[in-house]
Design a protein around this motif. Sequence first.
Motif, PDB file in Angstrom:
ATOM      1  N   VAL A  47       0.838  -1.193  -0.012  1.00 29.39           N
ATOM      2  CA  VAL A  47      -0.250  -0.007   0.038  1.00 29.39           C
ATOM      3  C   VAL A  47       0.993   1.269   0.013  1.00 29.39           C
ATOM      4  N   ASP A  48       0.782   2.203  -0.876  1.00 30.04           N
ATOM      5  CA  ASP A  48       1.408   3.335  -0.955  1.00 30.04           C
ATOM      6  C   ASP A  48       0.517   4.529  -0.980  1.00 30.04           C
ATOM      7  N   PRO A  49       1.135   5.786  -0.688  1.00 27.10           N
ATOM      8  CA  PRO A  49       0.546   7.227  -0.532  1.00 27.10           C
ATOM      9  C   PRO A  49      -0.005   7.412  -2.066  1.00 27.10           C
ATOM     10  N   GLY A 156       9.807   6.604   6.708  1.00 23.47           N
ATOM     11  CA  GLY A 156       8.873   5.758   5.661  1.00 23.47           C
ATOM     12  C   GLY A 156       9.745   4.940   4.845  1.00 23.47           C
ATOM     13  N   ALA A 157       8.906   4.403   4.276  1.00 21.01           N
ATOM     14  CA  ALA A 157       9.448   3.577   2.873  1.00 21.01           C
ATOM     15  C   ALA A 157      10.543   4.148   1.963  1.00 21.01           C
ATOM     16  N   VAL A 158      10.225   5.256   1.659  1.00 21.29           N
ATOM     17  CA  VAL A 158      11.059   6.009   0.745  1.00 21.29           C
ATOM     18  C   VAL A 158      12.412   6.825   1.748  1.00 21.29           C
ATOM     19  N   GLY A 159      11.755   7.614   2.888  1.00 21.90           N
ATOM     20  CA  GLY A 159      12.684   8.561   3.382  1.00 21.90           C
ATOM     21  C   GLY A 159      13.590   7.711   4.175  1.00 21.90           C
ATOM     22  N   SER A 160      13.361   6.510   4.679  1.00 20.69           N
ATOM     23  CA  SER A 160      14.262   5.752   5.388  1.00 20.69           C
ATOM     24  C   SER A 160      15.457   5.072   4.556  1.00 20.69           C
ATOM     25  N   VAL A 177      10.211  13.573  11.168  1.00 17.89           N
ATOM     26  CA  VAL A 177       9.291  12.445  11.530  1.00 17.89           C
ATOM     27  C   VAL A 177       8.146  12.871  12.529  1.00 17.89           C
ATOM     28  N   GLY A 178       7.387  12.022  12.510  1.00 16.05           N
ATOM     29  CA  GLY A 178       5.988  12.209  13.602  1.00 16.05           C
ATOM     30  C   GLY A 178       6.086  11.755  14.626  1.00 16.05           C
ATOM     31  N   SER A 179       7.045  11.037  15.198  1.00 17.53           N
ATOM     32  CA  SER A 179       7.117  10.513  16.633  1.00 17.53           C
ATOM     33  C   SER A 179       8.390  10.458  17.203  1.00 17.53           C
ATOM     34  N   TYR A 198       8.256  16.589  14.220  1.00 18.69           N
ATOM     35  CA  TYR A 198       7.500  18.003  13.573  1.00 18.69           C
ATOM     36  C   TYR A 198       6.267  18.160  14.320  1.00 18.69           C
ATOM     37  N   ARG A 199       5.738  16.848  15.152  1.00 19.58           N
ATOM     38  CA  ARG A 199       4.278  16.955  15.742  1.00 19.58           C
ATOM     39  C   ARG A 199       4.891  17.861  17.233  1.00 19.58           C
ATOM     40  N   GLU A 200       6.005  17.777  17.779  1.00 27.08           N
ATOM     41  CA  GLU A 200       6.430  18.355  18.933  1.00 27.08           C
ATOM     42  C   GLU A 200       7.122  19.832  18.873  1.00 27.08           C
ATOM     43  N   ASP A 221      11.788  16.124  -0.524  1.00 24.40           N
ATOM     44  CA  ASP A 221      10.540  16.328   0.101  1.00 24.40           C
ATOM     45  C   ASP A 221       9.587  15.274  -0.242  1.00 24.40           C
ATOM     46  N   ASN A 222       9.124  14.769   0.896  1.00 27.47           N
ATOM     47  CA  ASN A 222       7.845  13.875   0.830  1.00 27.47           C
ATOM     48  C   ASN A 222       6.554  14.213   1.627  1.00 27.47           C
ATOM     49  N   VAL A 223       6.726  15.291   1.859  1.00 26.20           N
ATOM     50  CA  VAL A 223       5.606  16.120   2.708  1.00 26.20           C
ATOM     51  C   VAL A 223       5.004  17.371   2.196  1.00 26.20           C
ATOM     52  N   GLY A 224       5.690  18.319   1.659  1.00 23.74           N
ATOM     53  CA  GLY A 224       5.127  19.540   1.319  1.00 23.74           C
ATOM     54  C   GLY A 224       4.961  20.344   2.388  1.00 23.74           C
ATOM     55  N   MET A 246       4.045  15.113  -1.695  1.00 27.47           N
ATOM     56  CA  MET A 246       3.337  16.375  -0.761  1.00 27.47           C
ATOM     57  C   MET A 246       2.494  15.715  -0.033  1.00 27.47           C
ATOM     58  N   ILE A 247       2.739  14.561   0.855  1.00 31.61           N
ATOM     59  CA  ILE A 247       1.694  13.810   1.618  1.00 31.61           C
ATOM     60  C   ILE A 247       0.743  14.580   2.468  1.00 31.61           C
ATOM     61  N   SER A 248       1.340  15.717   3.043  1.00 35.13           N
ATOM     62  CA  SER A 248       0.459  16.591   3.861  1.00 35.13           C
ATOM     63  C   SER A 248      -0.896  17.054   3.222  1.00 35.13           C
ATOM     64  N   GLY A 249      -0.931  16.983   1.971  1.00 41.86           N
ATOM     65  CA  GLY A 249      -1.919  17.723   1.180  1.00 41.86           C
ATOM     66  C   GLY A 249      -2.871  16.762   0.441  1.00 41.86           C
ATOM     67  N   ALA A 324       1.060   5.442  10.762  1.00 37.35           N
ATOM     68  CA  ALA A 324       1.189   4.102  11.612  1.00 37.35           C
ATOM     69  C   ALA A 324       2.192   3.471  11.110  1.00 37.35           C
ATOM     70  N   ASN A 325       3.003   3.630  10.183  1.00 38.15           N
ATOM     71  CA  ASN A 325       4.089   2.763   9.697  1.00 38.15           C
ATOM     72  C   ASN A 325       5.423   3.388  10.173  1.00 38.15           C
ATOM     73  N   THR A 326       6.335   2.481  10.422  1.00 38.15           N
ATOM     74  CA  THR A 326       7.735   2.968  10.578  1.00 38.15           C
ATOM     75  C   THR A 326       8.551   1.839   9.285  1.00 38.15           C
ATOM     76  N   GLY A 327       9.290   2.393   8.452  1.00 37.18           N
ATOM     77  CA  GLY A 327       9.584   1.583   7.505  1.00 37.18           C
ATOM     78  C   GLY A 327       8.464   1.366   6.364  1.00 37.18           C
ATOM     79  N   LYS A 328       8.759   0.462   5.699  1.00 36.17           N
ATOM     80  CA  LYS A 328       7.759   0.122   4.656  1.00 36.17           C
ATOM     81  C   LYS A 328       6.416  -0.379   5.169  1.00 36.17           C
TER      82      LYS A 328
HETATM   83  P1  NDP Z   1       5.751   6.210   3.883  1.00 36.53           P
HETATM   84  O1  NDP Z   1       6.200   4.842   4.305  1.00 36.53           O
HETATM   85  O2  NDP Z   1       6.559   7.567   4.177  1.00 36.53           O
HETATM   86  O3  NDP Z   1       4.486   6.377   4.630  1.00 36.53           O
HETATM   87  C1  NDP Z   1       3.894   7.881   4.960  1.00 36.53           C
HETATM   88  C2  NDP Z   1       4.360   8.393   5.988  1.00 36.53           C
HETATM   89  O4  NDP Z   1       4.132   9.817   5.766  1.00 36.53           O
HETATM   90  C3  NDP Z   1       3.658   8.193   7.447  1.00 36.53           C
HETATM   91  O5  NDP Z   1       4.234   7.325   8.042  1.00 36.53           O
HETATM   92  C4  NDP Z   1       3.728   9.548   7.923  1.00 36.53           C
HETATM   93  O6  NDP Z   1       5.034   9.464   9.087  1.00 36.53           O
HETATM   94  C5  NDP Z   1       3.987  10.627   7.042  1.00 36.53           C
HETATM   95  N1  NDP Z   1       3.007  11.312   7.138  1.00 36.53           N
HETATM   96  C6  NDP Z   1       1.428  11.113   6.968  1.00 36.53           C
HETATM   97  N2  NDP Z   1       0.850  12.519   6.677  1.00 36.53           N
HETATM   98  C7  NDP Z   1       1.710  13.185   7.127  1.00 36.53           C
HETATM   99  C8  NDP Z   1       1.390  14.454   7.104  1.00 36.53           C
HETATM  100  N3  NDP Z   1       0.325  15.208   7.062  1.00 36.53           N
HETATM  101  N4  NDP Z   1       2.557  15.623   7.377  1.00 36.53           N
HETATM  102  C9  NDP Z   1       3.804  15.050   7.352  1.00 36.53           C
HETATM  103  N5  NDP Z   1       4.169  13.586   7.400  1.00 36.53           N
HETATM  104  C10 NDP Z   1       2.910  12.817   7.072  1.00 36.53           C
HETATM  105  O7  NDP Z   1       5.244   6.367   2.315  1.00 36.53           O
HETATM  106  P2  NDP Z   1       6.369   6.292   0.947  1.00 36.53           P
HETATM  107  O8  NDP Z   1       7.671   6.393   1.444  1.00 36.53           O
HETATM  108  O9  NDP Z   1       5.637   5.398   0.310  1.00 36.53           O
HETATM  109  O10 NDP Z   1       6.021   7.709   0.427  1.00 36.53           O
HETATM  110  C11 NDP Z   1       6.635   8.733   0.947  1.00 36.53           C
HETATM  111  C12 NDP Z   1       6.263  10.076  -0.051  1.00 36.53           C
HETATM  112  O11 NDP Z   1       7.062   9.673  -1.224  1.00 36.53           O
HETATM  113  C13 NDP Z   1       4.862  10.103  -0.266  1.00 36.53           C
HETATM  114  O12 NDP Z   1       4.682  11.653  -0.394  1.00 36.53           O
HETATM  115  C14 NDP Z   1       4.685   9.546  -1.890  1.00 36.53           C
HETATM  116  O13 NDP Z   1       3.731  10.134  -2.437  1.00 36.53           O
HETATM  117  C15 NDP Z   1       6.215   9.952  -2.279  1.00 36.53           C
HETATM  118  N6  NDP Z   1       6.410   8.951  -3.478  1.00 36.53           N
HETATM  119  C16 NDP Z   1       6.737   9.413  -4.757  1.00 36.53           C
HETATM  120  C17 NDP Z   1       7.231   8.609  -5.713  1.00 36.53           C
HETATM  121  C18 NDP Z   1       7.382   9.379  -7.106  1.00 36.53           C
HETATM  122  O14 NDP Z   1       7.716   8.722  -8.086  1.00 36.53           O
HETATM  123  N7  NDP Z   1       7.281  10.819  -6.912  1.00 36.53           N
HETATM  124  C19 NDP Z   1       7.250   7.169  -5.493  1.00 36.53           C
HETATM  125  C20 NDP Z   1       6.991   6.711  -4.296  1.00 36.53           C
HETATM  126  C21 NDP Z   1       6.692   7.474  -3.417  1.00 36.53           C
HETATM  127  P3  NDP Z   1       5.259  10.436   9.996  1.00 36.53           P
HETATM  128  O15 NDP Z   1       4.654   9.797  11.556  1.00 36.53           O
HETATM  129  O16 NDP Z   1       6.575  10.847  10.051  1.00 36.53           O
HETATM  130  O17 NDP Z   1       4.418  11.729   9.967  1.00 36.53           O
END
Ligand code: NDP
Length: 333
Positions: A47-49, A156-160, A177-179, A198-200, A221-224, A246-249, A324-328
């Motif tokens: 499962v992926d964002p 997360g999966a990419v970030g780690s 990170v968020g925890s 960032y949550r604290e 940037d994974n968050v925006g 930019m998962i925050s959006g 909810a996830n650490t790593g993938k």
């Molecule tokens: P992750 O394994 O990183 O899971 C998502 C993590 O994002 C969560 O565990 C959470 O960690 C964090 N998160 C969720 N909501 C928010 C928020 N509102 N603000 C800040 N952090 C948040 O997912 P992936 O590693 O699979 O993906 C990471 C990013 O990379 C995503 O944005 C994804 O869309 C992008 N991506 C892009 C690709 C591309 O080709 N452009 C390919 C693969 C991924 P925490 O507890 O730290 O908040």
Amino acid sequence: MSIEVREIHLRRRPIGLPTPEHFDLVSNRIREPEPGQLLVRNTWMSVDPYMRGRMDERKSYIAPFRLGEAMDGAAVGVVEFSNDPAFSVGDAVVHFAGWRDFAVIDAATARRIDPELPAQAYLGALGFPGLTAYVGLTRIANARQGETIFVSAASGAVGSIVAQIAKLGGLRVIASVGSADKAAWLRNEIGVDAVINYRETADLTAALAAAAPEGIHIYFDNVGGDHLEAALAAAQTHARFVLCGMISGYNSDAPASGPRNIFQAIEKRIRLQGLIVSDHIDLIPEFERKMGVWIKEGKVALRETVVDGLDNAPDAFIGLFKGANTGKMLVRL
Ligand code: NDP
């Protein structure tokens, strides 16, 4: 003859954060493999964002999921029946017919995986998330030893994987990170140089400035949102920004507002470049060779959060947006 399968379908398109009511678990019957096809029993699915974007009806770089049909995505499984000479019964393969327990797929869409490596790693460190990290660091950012990188969603999966490849390359890594648990893992086991929870943190820009007094050369940037603003403020002249996600959006019902300090990109001659991993599949052989060695030598840690059962796949997916996830994040079938 037909084969009974269980599939997750998209029932309704969500507004905001999806809930389990947006998905259906459906029993279906599929035809047995024709010449050139395989019957695969899935053992793991991803499962992926980015799948959140596919739940909306809009044009993008990948087609939306269709209502009332099985969703798809990366999965690994075992060949149960082969109607193609290139595959044998028992082969472990990676393919794209996830969100179901069995699939009949064209053999051309499957790749055999290295049995010496954990199969599910082909959905994480050895799969598209790992490739995304590798492409972003090498081809997009041209990361160099001694530079400072800031990476968001860093556990997360990419970030780690970004953090770990960057450490292997001799960069100074600042992670967000968020925890507290995620921060401790990155600091104590992965060896990143500074972590921001960032949550604290009331002022992310101030926290990043404190962690990188001389500024950052690269932002992954994974968050925006506020993370991108903080990175623009901390950027050195000629910094490179890998705009990966930019998962925050992703669950907001209105378009996100742009970074208020985007003018810094001009002042500092920052290069902001978007990345779509599927543009870079030419790097798969090089990447898999290197990552396979790093994993076998213990230089890259395979951290996973595992949810069991196809019926729990929607919860696993929704969990991505709640941290909810650490790593993938993986679903074991
Ligand atoms: P992750 O394994 O990183 O899971 C998502 C993590 O994002 C969560 O565990 C959470 O960690 C964090 N998160 C969720 N909501 C928010 C928020 N509102 N603000 C800040 N952090 C948040 O997912 P992936 O590693 O699979 O993906 C990471 C990013 O990379 C995503 O944005 C994804 O869309 C992008 N991506 C892009 C690709 C591309 O080709 N452009 C390919 C693969 C991924 P925490 O507890 O730290 O908040």
